[in-house]
Design a protein around this motif. Structure first.
Motif, PDB file in Angstrom:
ATOM      1  N   ALA A 349      29.643  40.287  30.593  1.00  0.00           N
ATOM      2  CA  ALA A 349      29.202  39.508  29.266  1.00  0.00           C
ATOM      3  C   ALA A 349      28.947  40.585  28.293  1.00  0.00           C
ATOM      4  N   SER A 350      28.239  41.458  28.610  1.00  0.00           N
ATOM      5  CA  SER A 350      27.817  42.561  27.423  1.00  0.00           C
ATOM      6  C   SER A 350      29.044  43.165  26.867  1.00  0.00           C
ATOM      7  N   GLN A 351      29.797  43.700  27.823  1.00  0.00           N
ATOM      8  CA  GLN A 351      31.029  44.400  27.584  1.00  0.00           C
ATOM      9  C   GLN A 351      32.133  43.766  26.955  1.00  0.00           C
ATOM     10  N   CYS A 352      32.027  42.579  27.235  1.00  0.00           N
ATOM     11  CA  CYS A 352      33.121  41.703  26.421  1.00  0.00           C
ATOM     12  C   CYS A 352      32.628  41.225  24.935  1.00  0.00           C
ATOM     13  N   ALA A 353      31.243  41.036  24.792  1.00  0.00           N
ATOM     14  CA  ALA A 353      30.788  40.787  23.554  1.00  0.00           C
ATOM     15  C   ALA A 353      30.747  42.316  22.678  1.00  0.00           C
ATOM     16  N   SER A 354      30.769  43.300  23.169  1.00  0.00           N
ATOM     17  CA  SER A 354      30.719  44.595  22.279  1.00  0.00           C
ATOM     18  C   SER A 354      32.243  45.246  22.285  1.00  0.00           C
ATOM     19  N   GLY A 355      33.150  44.334  22.986  1.00  0.00           N
ATOM     20  CA  GLY A 355      34.645  44.585  22.805  1.00  0.00           C
ATOM     21  C   GLY A 355      35.228  45.643  23.715  1.00  0.00           C
ATOM     22  N   LEU A 356      34.280  46.048  24.649  1.00  0.00           N
ATOM     23  CA  LEU A 356      34.707  47.177  25.488  1.00  0.00           C
ATOM     24  C   LEU A 356      35.741  46.524  26.536  1.00  0.00           C
ATOM     25  N   VAL A 357      35.779  45.145  26.791  1.00  0.00           N
ATOM     26  CA  VAL A 357      36.587  44.526  27.856  1.00  0.00           C
ATOM     27  C   VAL A 357      37.315  43.344  27.211  1.00  0.00           C
ATOM     28  N   ASP A 358      38.472  42.981  27.371  1.00  0.00           N
ATOM     29  CA  ASP A 358      39.101  41.819  26.905  1.00  0.00           C
ATOM     30  C   ASP A 358      38.710  40.822  28.094  1.00  0.00           C
ATOM     31  N   PRO A 359      38.084  39.683  27.810  1.00  0.00           N
ATOM     32  CA  PRO A 359      37.749  38.886  28.907  1.00  0.00           C
ATOM     33  C   PRO A 359      39.086  37.947  29.373  1.00  0.00           C
ATOM     34  N   ALA A 360      40.220  38.070  28.466  1.00  0.00           N
ATOM     35  CA  ALA A 360      41.396  37.166  28.896  1.00  0.00           C
ATOM     36  C   ALA A 360      42.358  37.987  29.727  1.00  0.00           C
ATOM     37  N   GLN A 361      42.145  39.499  29.845  1.00  0.00           N
ATOM     38  CA  GLN A 361      43.202  40.180  30.402  1.00  0.00           C
ATOM     39  C   GLN A 361      43.241  40.002  31.858  1.00  0.00           C
ATOM     40  N   ARG A 362      44.470  39.648  32.450  1.00  0.00           N
ATOM     41  CA  ARG A 362      44.637  39.597  33.817  1.00  0.00           C
ATOM     42  C   ARG A 362      45.377  40.643  34.631  1.00  0.00           C
ATOM     43  N   SER A 363      45.117  40.579  36.038  1.00  0.00           N
ATOM     44  CA  SER A 363      45.649  41.722  36.777  1.00  0.00           C
ATOM     45  C   SER A 363      47.085  41.407  36.957  1.00  0.00           C
ATOM     46  N   PRO A 364      47.890  42.443  36.698  1.00  0.00           N
ATOM     47  CA  PRO A 364      49.503  42.077  36.971  1.00  0.00           C
ATOM     48  C   PRO A 364      49.934  41.768  38.315  1.00  0.00           C
ATOM     49  N   TYR A 365      48.893  41.966  39.288  1.00  0.00           N
ATOM     50  CA  TYR A 365      49.020  41.461  40.679  1.00  0.00           C
ATOM     51  C   TYR A 365      48.605  40.373  40.982  1.00  0.00           C
ATOM     52  N   GLU A 366      48.064  39.458  40.161  1.00  0.00           N
ATOM     53  CA  GLU A 366      47.461  38.100  40.300  1.00  0.00           C
ATOM     54  C   GLU A 366      48.150  37.247  40.874  1.00  0.00           C
ATOM     55  N   GLY A 367      47.789  36.585  41.914  1.00  0.00           N
ATOM     56  CA  GLY A 367      48.814  35.557  42.716  1.00  0.00           C
ATOM     57  C   GLY A 367      49.637  36.290  43.723  1.00  0.00           C
ATOM     58  N   ARG A 368      49.624  37.620  43.889  1.00  0.00           N
ATOM     59  CA  ARG A 368      50.511  38.057  44.649  1.00  0.00           C
ATOM     60  C   ARG A 368      49.827  38.494  46.080  1.00  0.00           C
ATOM     61  N   PRO A 369      50.837  38.524  47.291  1.00  0.00           N
ATOM     62  CA  PRO A 369      50.049  38.936  48.566  1.00  0.00           C
ATOM     63  C   PRO A 369      49.004  40.217  48.503  1.00  0.00           C
ATOM     64  N   ASP A 370      49.678  41.180  47.503  1.00  0.00           N
ATOM     65  CA  ASP A 370      48.857  42.664  47.397  1.00  0.00           C
ATOM     66  C   ASP A 370      48.108  42.436  46.118  1.00  0.00           C
ATOM     67  N   GLY A 371      47.734  41.393  45.829  1.00  0.00           N
ATOM     68  CA  GLY A 371      46.659  40.976  44.540  1.00  0.00           C
ATOM     69  C   GLY A 371      45.280  40.647  44.807  1.00  0.00           C
ATOM     70  N   PRO A 372      44.649  40.606  43.736  1.00  0.00           N
ATOM     71  CA  PRO A 372      43.153  40.244  44.209  1.00  0.00           C
ATOM     72  C   PRO A 372      42.947  39.007  45.100  1.00  0.00           C
ATOM     73  N   VAL A 373      42.062  39.207  46.152  1.00  0.00           N
ATOM     74  CA  VAL A 373      41.715  38.211  46.898  1.00  0.00           C
ATOM     75  C   VAL A 373      40.770  37.099  46.442  1.00  0.00           C
ATOM     76  N   VAL A 374      41.116  35.904  46.003  1.00  0.00           N
ATOM     77  CA  VAL A 374      40.417  35.122  45.488  1.00  0.00           C
ATOM     78  C   VAL A 374      39.730  33.778  46.612  1.00  0.00           C
ATOM     79  N   ALA A 375      38.238  33.752  46.362  1.00  0.00           N
ATOM     80  CA  ALA A 375      37.788  32.689  47.348  1.00  0.00           C
ATOM     81  C   ALA A 375      38.065  31.366  46.645  1.00  0.00           C
ATOM     82  N   PRO A 376      38.095  30.541  47.775  1.00  0.00           N
ATOM     83  CA  PRO A 376      38.493  28.962  47.491  1.00  0.00           C
ATOM     84  C   PRO A 376      37.306  28.544  46.355  1.00  0.00           C
ATOM     85  N   GLU A 377      37.705  27.346  45.817  1.00  0.00           N
ATOM     86  CA  GLU A 377      36.671  26.850  44.944  1.00  0.00           C
ATOM     87  C   GLU A 377      35.447  26.191  45.836  1.00  0.00           C
TER      88      GLU A 377
END
Length: 734
Positions: A349-377
């Protein structure tokens, strides 16, 4: 290696209340204090005479506007994170988002800008300007003196209130909720914080558990333990996922790693070699921070300081040799250290507020078998895991410092379970109570350590060492014979299938009869995985399990003679010729299990006794000076003395005597139960019942089961022993 004690404290204090952990004594104020603001505690920030006027930011103005005098109870609740009922009640009653921040005023009454106090109090090992292997702890002592002197010149103050988003960002930026520098947290991690993450200096990320994973009933105040305890003392493990900087899944690691430095073994496997493990144990193997290693002279007792003269070699996290005198670059700040879920949330939250990180940026591997492993809801059930059996590695007589592989255990009713329909009620109980340690035993050990410290201090004042009376006092504190806690170890097959407990007993028994006794120190095959469980088993279920287990044991152990059970002994061993060897004479053992085991053992004569199959006494030997095989070959007395004189130890393993090197465990010679030499260039296999020492409770239980099954109450000759049936390799379920 483990994290430094100071670092262990950072995660534990980072909860709802965000504070700076520094304590100082308040010095005397000016004789004539000037006009104050902020509740009369400091001079106005906009005063033309204020030397810090141009250095204040929005955070400093917030601190000045929220200065307050906190009671000792509030300080305990906010700063010490006390676990007293009063402090907990105070924290629960405070408004959401309320934080308390330590700040400081100089002797003239001016508020010290937050950036300046941070610079004055910052630990040098977190500062890239001195972050080298030599300076890591070498400058720490001097820094602590400077900090203490700085504290004595300033007055401690508190500001308490709810911060707006911008002010909170200023507060957390660079602090990470405490005084640790934070690495950059990419949005694909920060938007779904895992259990913990480590930023690797090569740009990769190590993430524990699926992104966004949290558990049913999870208590965030306990999540910072290395063991990550769950409900009822359960221990949770999740795989570690290795990602590229962009979120590509590079590797899944099913190993239990030390958070402090164990992760470096992923990039530098030699760290887990016996050579490095021994260097770690003897104190010559030091970790700098969490991302590099120094090999130093000396050993235990040398303290934390590392001087230039002590350094033998220095390596980066991946084993690359480095110059120990060169500071790390600024971009290494915060790397190599575990950042836990709540810290990730705040720092992101701090890095987003200071502009260091874009909170909307996604991984290009999102949703792929070799992408981020996401827990169920939603919250997930606590996992059950099994570890590789804790046997030493091949060629090693120790187990320590090495990664411990683990796997998830499937539900008993999961589709495809090959043991469906074979499970008994106790199997379900074992799974429900998996991965648990006895909390009462843990408390007894803590009480025992405290008592030991007290008795050692008293003995030191009296000019003596701890005696047997002192040790007996400590032992009685640490052991409770009436504790109903039961331990179980059952095999888990590849795929996560839990083996039914009675079938597990059969398999362990079989493996024991196939072991080469020469390799006792090399890790016998004990199944693929091992599930540890424990708890207070209901009395009726315990009785059912014991009856079923003892019925199996009755068929596989030698017949227990009536005369042996009629006159209890501490232990008994059954020889192939039908003899029975006991520790102490018949009737010397007190069978009252409510008494301390070692108190009863101390009353037993320290001698071996040999009895014929019908109970006739055939002789005795002093246990301290003679091996029991001297009953059959008196030359073993001289052999025993010769091995000791050569610096080796004689080890009795299931009726076979082994001559071993004291440190390495190298095998020099072997003798059978009757003292006859055995060739050590070929396997030594023995039937599982030979040389098996049974404790009194086991003798009594097996004898009762044998009588119940109608087996004759006599000792069968060796030719009739059930040698084709096999016995457990270790730790039979009880």
């Amino acid at each position: 290696m483990f994290l430094r004690p100071g670092r262990l404290a950072w995660p534990a204090t980072f909860c709802v209340c965000l504070i700076c952990l520094f304590v100082l004594a308040a010095p005397a104020r000016s004789a004539e204090p000037p006009a104050k603001s902020g509740g009369g505690l400091i001079r106005p920030l906009d005063d033309q005479a204020n030397p810090y006027r141009a250095q204040y930011c929005e955070l400093d103005h917030w601190l000045a506007a929220h200065l307050s005098v906190l009671s000792s109870e509030e300080i305990d609740a906010f700063v010490k994170h006390s676990q007293t009922p009063e402090a907990k009640a105070l924290r629960e009653s405070r408004p959401e988002g309320l934080v308390a921040v330590r700040c400081y005023a100089d002797q003239a009454g001016w508020l010290v800008p937050f950036t300046l106090q941070r610079k004055a109090l910052r630990d040098p090992d977190l500062d890239e300007s001195v972050n080298s292997l030599v300076n890591y702890r070498y400058l720490r002592a001097q820094h602590e003196k400077e900090v203490e002197a700085w504290k004595q010149r300033h007055t401690e103050l508190f500001s308490a209130g709810v911060m707006d988003e911008k002010t909170a960002a200023l507060y957390h930026q660079g602090w990470g909720g405490n005084s640790m520098p934070m690495p950059r947290i990419p949005a694909w991690i920060g938007n779904r914080p895992p259990i913990w993450m480590i930023a690797v200096p090569n740009g990769e990320y190590l993430v524990c558990g699926a992104l966004g994973l949290h558990f049913i009933g999870e208590d965030h105040t306990t999540q910072y333990s290395f063991l990550y305890p769950g409900p009822s003392g359960q221990i949770v493990r999740e795989p570690i996922y290795r990602y590229s900087a962009e979120g590509q899944l590079l590797q899944t690691i099913w190993e239990e790693l030390e958070l402090g430095s164990g992760w470096m073994g992923i990039y530098w496997p030699e760290l887990n070699s016996p050579e490095f493990i021994l260097q770690r144990q003897d104190g010559t193997h030091r970790f700098h921070g969490n991302s590099s290693v120094a090999i130093v002279k000396g050993g235990p007792g040398g303290g934390d300081a590392i001087t230039p003269q002590e350094i033998v070699a220095a390596y980066d996290f991946d084993g690359t040799p480095i110059d120990p005198y060169t500071p790390f670059p600024p971009e290494r700040r915060g790397m190599g250290q575990p950042v836990f879920r709540d810290q990730i949330k705040e720092a992101f939250a701090s890095q987003c507020a200071s502009g260091l990180v874009d909170p909307a940026q996604r991984s290009p591997y999102e949703g792929r078998p070799d992408g981020p492993v996401v827990a169920p809801e939603g919250p997930q059930p606590w996992p059950v895991v099994a570890f590789k059996p804790s046997n030493p590695q091949p060629g090693s007589i120790f187990w320590g410092g090495m990664p411990k592989p683990f796997t998830k255990v499937a539900e008993l009713d999961a589709p495809g379970n090959p043991y469906a329909g074979q499970y008994q009620p106790w199997d379900s109980w074992i799974r429900e109570n998996a991965n648990r340690d006895n909390p009462r035993q843990q408390q007894r050990w803590q009480d025992g350590r405290a008592k030991r410290s007290e008795l050692e201090q008293a003995a030191k004042l009296a000019g003596r060492e701890l005696d047997d009376t002192d040790r007996a006092i400590i032992r009685r504190i640490e052991n409770d014979p009436s504790d109903p806690w039961r331990r179980f170890y059952v095999e888990v097959e590849a795929g996560g299938w839990q083996v039914p407990a009675l079938l597990d007993f059969e398999r362990r028994w079989q493996r024991l009869g196939q072991q080469d006794l020469r390799l006792w120190n090399r890790g016998f095959d004990d199944g693929e995985w091992e599930l540890k469980a424990g708890g207070d088993m209901p009395a009726d279920l315990q009785a059912q399990y014991d009856e079923a287990l003892n019925a199996l044991r009755a068929q596989r152990y030698p017949l227990i003679p009536d005369w042996l059970v009629a006159a209890p002994v501490q232990q008994a061993c059954f020889m192939p010729n039908g003899d029975v060897i006991t520790r102490g004479p018949l009737g010397a053992w007190d069978p009252d299990d409510s008494k301390d085991y070692w108190d009863r053992a101390a009353l037993v004569e320290k001698s071996w006794y040999r009895y014929s199959p019908d109970g006739t006494l055939l002789g005795s030997l002093p246990q301290d000076s003679a091996p029991w095989c001297a009953f059959y070959n008196m030359s073993m007395l001289a052999q025993h003395d010769a091995e000791k004189a050569a610096g080796r130890m004689i080890f009795d393993y299931r009726g076979v005597w082994l001559s071993l090197a004291q440190n390495s465990g190298e095998l020099f010679a072997a003798w059978d139960w009757n003292g006859m030499p055995l060739a050590i260039d070929q396997p030594i296999i023995r039937p599982q019942a030979w040389g098996s020492w049974l404790l009194w409770p086991d003798m009594q239980a097996v004898h009762a089961a044998q009588r119940k099954s109608g087996m004759q109450a006599q000792h069968l000759p060796s030719a009739s022993w059930p040698c084709a049936r096999q016995r457990s390799a270790s730790r039979l379920p009880r």
